[in-house]
Design an enzyme around this catalytic site. Sequence first.
Site, mmCIF file in Angstrom:
data_model
loop_
_atom_site.group_PDB
_atom_site.id
_atom_site.type_symbol
_atom_site.label_atom_id
_atom_site.label_comp_id
_atom_site.label_asym_id
_atom_site.label_seq_id
_atom_site.Cartn_x
_atom_site.Cartn_y
_atom_site.Cartn_z
ATOM 1 N N VAL A 138 22.627 -9.636 -28.868
ATOM 2 C CA VAL A 138 21.397 -8.854 -28.799
ATOM 3 C C VAL A 138 20.364 -9.490 -29.712
ATOM 4 O O VAL A 138 20.704 -10.182 -30.671
ATOM 5 C CB VAL A 138 21.606 -7.378 -29.212
ATOM 6 C CG1 VAL A 138 22.578 -6.684 -28.274
ATOM 7 C CG2 VAL A 138 22.034 -7.238 -30.652
ATOM 8 N N VAL A 159 23.862 -11.957 -33.081
ATOM 9 C CA VAL A 159 22.450 -11.609 -33.215
ATOM 10 C C VAL A 159 21.619 -12.875 -33.084
ATOM 11 O O VAL A 159 21.923 -13.896 -33.710
ATOM 12 C CB VAL A 159 22.165 -10.937 -34.577
ATOM 13 C CG1 VAL A 159 20.702 -10.558 -34.681
ATOM 14 C CG2 VAL A 159 23.050 -9.725 -34.769
ATOM 15 N N CYS A 160 20.582 -12.779 -32.282
ATOM 16 C CA CYS A 160 19.743 -13.937 -32.029
ATOM 17 C C CYS A 160 18.276 -13.512 -31.993
ATOM 18 O O CYS A 160 17.946 -12.366 -32.275
ATOM 19 C CB CYS A 160 20.134 -14.572 -30.716
ATOM 20 S SG CYS A 160 20.029 -13.420 -29.328
ATOM 21 N N ASN A 161 17.444 -14.444 -31.612
ATOM 22 C CA ASN A 161 16.017 -14.167 -31.533
ATOM 23 C C ASN A 161 15.656 -13.613 -30.158
ATOM 24 O O ASN A 161 15.132 -12.514 -30.051
ATOM 25 C CB ASN A 161 15.224 -15.429 -31.846
ATOM 26 C CG ASN A 161 13.789 -15.147 -32.200
ATOM 27 O OD1 ASN A 161 13.459 -14.067 -32.644
ATOM 28 N ND2 ASN A 161 12.936 -16.131 -32.012
ATOM 29 N N THR A 201 22.166 -17.898 -27.045
ATOM 30 C CA THR A 201 23.277 -17.129 -27.581
ATOM 31 C C THR A 201 24.132 -16.558 -26.454
ATOM 32 O O THR A 201 25.349 -16.447 -26.590
ATOM 33 C CB THR A 201 22.779 -16.023 -28.531
ATOM 34 O OG1 THR A 201 21.918 -16.630 -29.491
ATOM 35 C CG2 THR A 201 23.917 -15.346 -29.245
#
Length: 103
Positions: free
Chosen positions: A37, A7-9, A14
């Site tokens: 995502v 999970v990223c921004n 990522t």
Amino acid sequence: MKHILLVCNAGMSTSMLVTKMLKAAEARNVEATIWAVPVSEVADEVANKNIDAILVGPQVRFMLKEYKENYEPGIKVADINMVDYGTMNGDNVLKTALDLIGG
């Protein structure tokens, strides 16, 4: 087969980490599906896909507690070590995920 969600921004850095993790998995002979995502898509991914572990990037670490409350114990949740993330150490991040899910 291990299913690991990052999970990223926004997803740019990522996605590079995902590539390095997939190479590390291949080198370790580990069958894994690894994808990333943004925070806004996590609930849909959890509802629609088989996930063993969720790894939270440093930029969205503030979501860690919420994910643990909502998804554990069925899905293991942890944050990605900031140094491993910054250096894009796919092998260490993969090891974190495998240790988390017992694989």
